[in-house]
Design a protein around this motif. Sequence first.
Motif, PDB file in Angstrom:
ATOM      1  N   SER A 129      -1.053   4.082 -12.965  1.00  0.00           N
ATOM      2  CA  SER A 129      -0.318   4.723 -11.567  1.00  0.00           C
ATOM      3  C   SER A 129      -1.596   4.486 -10.645  1.00  0.00           C
ATOM      4  O   SER A 129      -0.984   3.957  -9.360  1.00  0.00           O
ATOM      5  N   ILE A 130      -2.729   4.339 -10.627  1.00  0.00           N
ATOM      6  CA  ILE A 130      -3.706   4.048  -9.207  1.00  0.00           C
ATOM      7  C   ILE A 130      -3.181   2.627  -9.044  1.00  0.00           C
ATOM      8  O   ILE A 130      -3.316   2.882  -7.452  1.00  0.00           O
ATOM      9  N   GLY A 131      -2.735   1.642  -9.663  1.00  0.00           N
ATOM     10  CA  GLY A 131      -2.809   0.122  -9.345  1.00  0.00           C
ATOM     11  C   GLY A 131      -1.029  -0.016  -8.604  1.00  0.00           C
ATOM     12  O   GLY A 131      -1.281  -0.063  -7.743  1.00  0.00           O
ATOM     13  N   VAL A 132      -0.565   1.576  -9.082  1.00  0.00           N
ATOM     14  CA  VAL A 132       0.444   1.452  -7.926  1.00  0.00           C
ATOM     15  C   VAL A 132       0.284   2.251  -6.431  1.00  0.00           C
ATOM     16  O   VAL A 132       1.414   1.778  -5.880  1.00  0.00           O
ATOM     17  N   ALA A 133      -0.666   3.297  -6.655  1.00  0.00           N
ATOM     18  CA  ALA A 133      -0.539   3.863  -5.925  1.00  0.00           C
ATOM     19  C   ALA A 133      -1.364   2.902  -4.614  1.00  0.00           C
ATOM     20  O   ALA A 133      -0.906   3.112  -3.551  1.00  0.00           O
ATOM     21  N   TRP A 134      -2.420   2.227  -4.810  1.00  0.00           N
ATOM     22  CA  TRP A 134      -2.960   1.676  -4.297  1.00  0.00           C
ATOM     23  C   TRP A 134      -1.867  -0.170  -3.361  1.00  0.00           C
ATOM     24  O   TRP A 134      -2.323  -0.373  -2.463  1.00  0.00           O
ATOM     25  N   LEU A 135      -1.453  -0.301  -4.918  1.00  0.00           N
ATOM     26  CA  LEU A 135      -0.128  -1.188  -4.066  1.00  0.00           C
ATOM     27  C   LEU A 135       0.532  -0.726  -2.755  1.00  0.00           C
ATOM     28  O   LEU A 135       0.962  -1.468  -2.093  1.00  0.00           O
ATOM     29  N   VAL A 136       0.827   0.856  -3.266  1.00  0.00           N
ATOM     30  CA  VAL A 136       1.863   1.429  -2.731  1.00  0.00           C
ATOM     31  C   VAL A 136       1.867   1.539  -0.806  1.00  0.00           C
ATOM     32  O   VAL A 136       1.743   1.782   0.498  1.00  0.00           O
ATOM     33  N   ILE A 137       0.100   1.836  -1.068  1.00  0.00           N
ATOM     34  CA  ILE A 137      -0.526   2.349   0.307  1.00  0.00           C
ATOM     35  C   ILE A 137      -0.068   1.373   1.426  1.00  0.00           C
ATOM     36  O   ILE A 137      -0.276   1.935   3.087  1.00  0.00           O
ATOM     37  N   VAL A 138      -1.019   0.154   1.087  1.00  0.00           N
ATOM     38  CA  VAL A 138      -0.454  -0.759   2.323  1.00  0.00           C
ATOM     39  C   VAL A 138       0.506  -0.804   2.605  1.00  0.00           C
ATOM     40  O   VAL A 138       0.472  -0.820   3.720  1.00  0.00           O
ATOM     41  N   ALA A 139       1.969  -0.779   1.934  1.00  0.00           N
ATOM     42  CA  ALA A 139       3.347  -1.236   2.306  1.00  0.00           C
ATOM     43  C   ALA A 139       3.220   0.042   3.599  1.00  0.00           C
ATOM     44  O   ALA A 139       4.597  -0.091   4.492  1.00  0.00           O
ATOM     45  N   ALA A 140       3.335   1.332   2.766  1.00  0.00           N
ATOM     46  CA  ALA A 140       3.363   2.224   3.931  1.00  0.00           C
ATOM     47  C   ALA A 140       2.687   2.847   5.234  1.00  0.00           C
ATOM     48  O   ALA A 140       3.476   3.006   5.920  1.00  0.00           O
ATOM     49  N   GLU A 141       1.656   2.223   5.246  1.00  0.00           N
ATOM     50  CA  GLU A 141       0.961   2.443   6.200  1.00  0.00           C
ATOM     51  C   GLU A 141       1.052   1.263   6.970  1.00  0.00           C
ATOM     52  O   GLU A 141       1.018   1.670   8.782  1.00  0.00           O
ATOM     53  N   MET A 142       1.868   0.162   6.998  1.00  0.00           N
ATOM     54  CA  MET A 142       2.917  -0.895   7.609  1.00  0.00           C
ATOM     55  C   MET A 142       3.396  -0.005   8.611  1.00  0.00           C
ATOM     56  O   MET A 142       4.103  -0.639   9.428  1.00  0.00           O
ATOM     57  N   LEU A 143       4.008   0.745   8.185  1.00  0.00           N
ATOM     58  CA  LEU A 143       5.281   1.500   8.871  1.00  0.00           C
ATOM     59  C   LEU A 143       5.201   2.747   9.292  1.00  0.00           C
ATOM     60  O   LEU A 143       5.781   3.035  10.064  1.00  0.00           O
ATOM     61  N   THR A 144       4.023   3.934   8.454  1.00  0.00           N
ATOM     62  CA  THR A 144       3.579   5.252   9.472  1.00  0.00           C
ATOM     63  C   THR A 144       2.712   4.968  10.285  1.00  0.00           C
ATOM     64  O   THR A 144       3.031   5.796  11.171  1.00  0.00           O
ATOM     65  N   GLY A 145       2.215   3.878   9.643  1.00  0.00           N
ATOM     66  CA  GLY A 145       0.632   2.934  11.306  1.00  0.00           C
ATOM     67  C   GLY A 145      -0.149   4.025  11.459  1.00  0.00           C
ATOM     68  O   GLY A 145      -0.213   5.211  10.426  1.00  0.00           O
ATOM     69  N   GLY A 146      -0.938   4.477  12.235  1.00  0.00           N
ATOM     70  CA  GLY A 146      -2.193   5.361  12.450  1.00  0.00           C
ATOM     71  C   GLY A 146      -2.992   4.838  11.544  1.00  0.00           C
ATOM     72  O   GLY A 146      -3.909   2.913  11.614  1.00  0.00           O
ATOM     73  N   VAL A 147      -4.827   5.502  11.129  1.00  0.00           N
ATOM     74  CA  VAL A 147      -5.827   4.390  10.633  1.00  0.00           C
ATOM     75  C   VAL A 147      -5.074   4.141   9.077  1.00  0.00           C
ATOM     76  O   VAL A 147      -4.802   5.453   8.092  1.00  0.00           O
ATOM     77  N   GLY A 148      -5.977   3.022   9.279  1.00  0.00           N
ATOM     78  CA  GLY A 148      -5.550   2.697   7.302  1.00  0.00           C
ATOM     79  C   GLY A 148      -5.686   1.129   7.139  1.00  0.00           C
ATOM     80  O   GLY A 148      -5.149   0.750   8.201  1.00  0.00           O
ATOM     81  N   ILE A 149      -6.123   0.855   6.078  1.00  0.00           N
ATOM     82  CA  ILE A 149      -5.882  -0.799   6.190  1.00  0.00           C
ATOM     83  C   ILE A 149      -4.292  -1.272   5.799  1.00  0.00           C
ATOM     84  O   ILE A 149      -4.578  -2.259   6.400  1.00  0.00           O
ATOM     85  N   GLY A 150      -3.466  -0.664   5.759  1.00  0.00           N
ATOM     86  CA  GLY A 150      -2.124  -1.337   6.036  1.00  0.00           C
ATOM     87  C   GLY A 150      -1.257  -1.582   7.718  1.00  0.00           C
ATOM     88  O   GLY A 150      -1.501  -2.285   7.434  1.00  0.00           O
ATOM     89  N   PHE A 151      -2.113  -0.349   8.327  1.00  0.00           N
ATOM     90  CA  PHE A 151      -1.469  -0.628   9.320  1.00  0.00           C
ATOM     91  C   PHE A 151      -2.847  -1.716   9.953  1.00  0.00           C
ATOM     92  O   PHE A 151      -2.257  -2.117  11.107  1.00  0.00           O
ATOM     93  N   TRP A 152      -3.325  -1.878   9.831  1.00  0.00           N
ATOM     94  CA  TRP A 152      -4.911  -2.251  10.197  1.00  0.00           C
ATOM     95  C   TRP A 152      -4.607  -4.265  10.268  1.00  0.00           C
ATOM     96  O   TRP A 152      -4.214  -4.908  10.447  1.00  0.00           O
ATOM     97  N   VAL A 153      -3.694  -4.458   9.187  1.00  0.00           N
ATOM     98  CA  VAL A 153      -2.767  -5.808   8.872  1.00  0.00           C
ATOM     99  C   VAL A 153      -2.217  -6.101   9.951  1.00  0.00           C
ATOM    100  O   VAL A 153      -2.306  -6.987   9.971  1.00  0.00           O
ATOM    101  N   TRP A 154      -1.274  -5.057   9.784  1.00  0.00           N
ATOM    102  CA  TRP A 154       0.506  -5.024  10.428  1.00  0.00           C
ATOM    103  C   TRP A 154      -0.382  -5.140  12.406  1.00  0.00           C
ATOM    104  O   TRP A 154      -0.031  -6.003  12.793  1.00  0.00           O
ATOM    105  N   ASP A 155      -1.563  -4.426  12.443  1.00  0.00           N
ATOM    106  CA  ASP A 155      -2.354  -4.493  14.009  1.00  0.00           C
ATOM    107  C   ASP A 155      -2.804  -5.892  14.145  1.00  0.00           C
ATOM    108  O   ASP A 155      -2.297  -6.671  15.108  1.00  0.00           O
ATOM    109  N   GLU A 156      -2.989  -6.472  13.369  1.00  0.00           N
ATOM    110  CA  GLU A 156      -4.099  -7.883  12.947  1.00  0.00           C
ATOM    111  C   GLU A 156      -3.203  -8.729  13.237  1.00  0.00           C
ATOM    112  O   GLU A 156      -3.069 -10.196  14.324  1.00  0.00           O
TER     113      GLU A 156
END
Length: 299
Positions: free
Chosen positions: A235-262
């Motif tokens: 579950s923790i592997g799935v959670a950390w995997l999903v958060i990057v993709a979710a933050e790319m779409l939702t924006g805000g502060v997070g490693i996923g949003f940071w990747v998309w912004d870069e």
Amino acid sequence: MSAVSIRKEDIKTIMKNDQTITTPSSQPPQARPAAVARPGVFAQKSRTFFQWLLPPFFGLGLLIVVWALISYQSPNLPGPVSTWHAATELFSDPFYVNDINDQGIGWNILASLERVALGFGLAALIGIPLGFIIGRFQFMSRMAAPVIGILRPVSPLAWLPIGLLVFKAANPAAIWVIFISAIWPMIINTAVGVSKVPQDYMNVAKVLNLSEWKIVTKILFPFVLPYMMTGVRLSIGVAWLVIVAAEMLTGGVGIGFWVWDEWNNLNVEHIIIAIFVVGIVGLLLEVALTSLAKRFSYE
């Protein structure tokens, strides 16, 4: 008569000479074979250390070599040297804050970890007890089987619009996606562990007239713990995997949003750095949960 006596004496003399030749203790010290020297403790520890270190070292070295060759063939892809310099500059001040959408990578990692902790914690709080109930009672198992079978294969990002519709905000929607993605491994693995408890244990519980609470705490939990920890690790592997993709779409502060912004800034070095950061954090989470599982193992 004298001839016979001489022969007997000769035989005794020969036998004594044979004994002196074949007896190991009679050999001079320099003629004895030297004892085989055993390797010292330090040598054994050094060999074990290098056997542990060298394979990962060579694996990482091979990855860097392949990366360098690909970057040499593709000029748009940064190589290891330029990425290393960018990482040194990036991590020299990882917690700067210019505005809400321009923060250091340290704050973005912490924001993602906070979302993962909330979503994962809610999944564990609900999923593990549900797993015990489903595995303990046949009726609940048959009732939950079609629901789990239908919902579990759904892609995590397919749940994001539902979260945005219900919670009306990006941050709760991202936590919802983590929760719905991480709950299934915990439910399934816990239920499987409960179903594999030997029937003899349950017969003893009936003979002793144990309450349901005692059955769960004294019989089911120790037996199910390895299965449950396997579900937690998945579950923790799935959670950390999903958060990057979710933050790319939702924006805000997070490693996923940071990747998309870069990516929007065409800063490919930072994207590669983020890939390594995500991988290292996921590895550390996996190692921490593995150590925790070994510590609380009942085997």
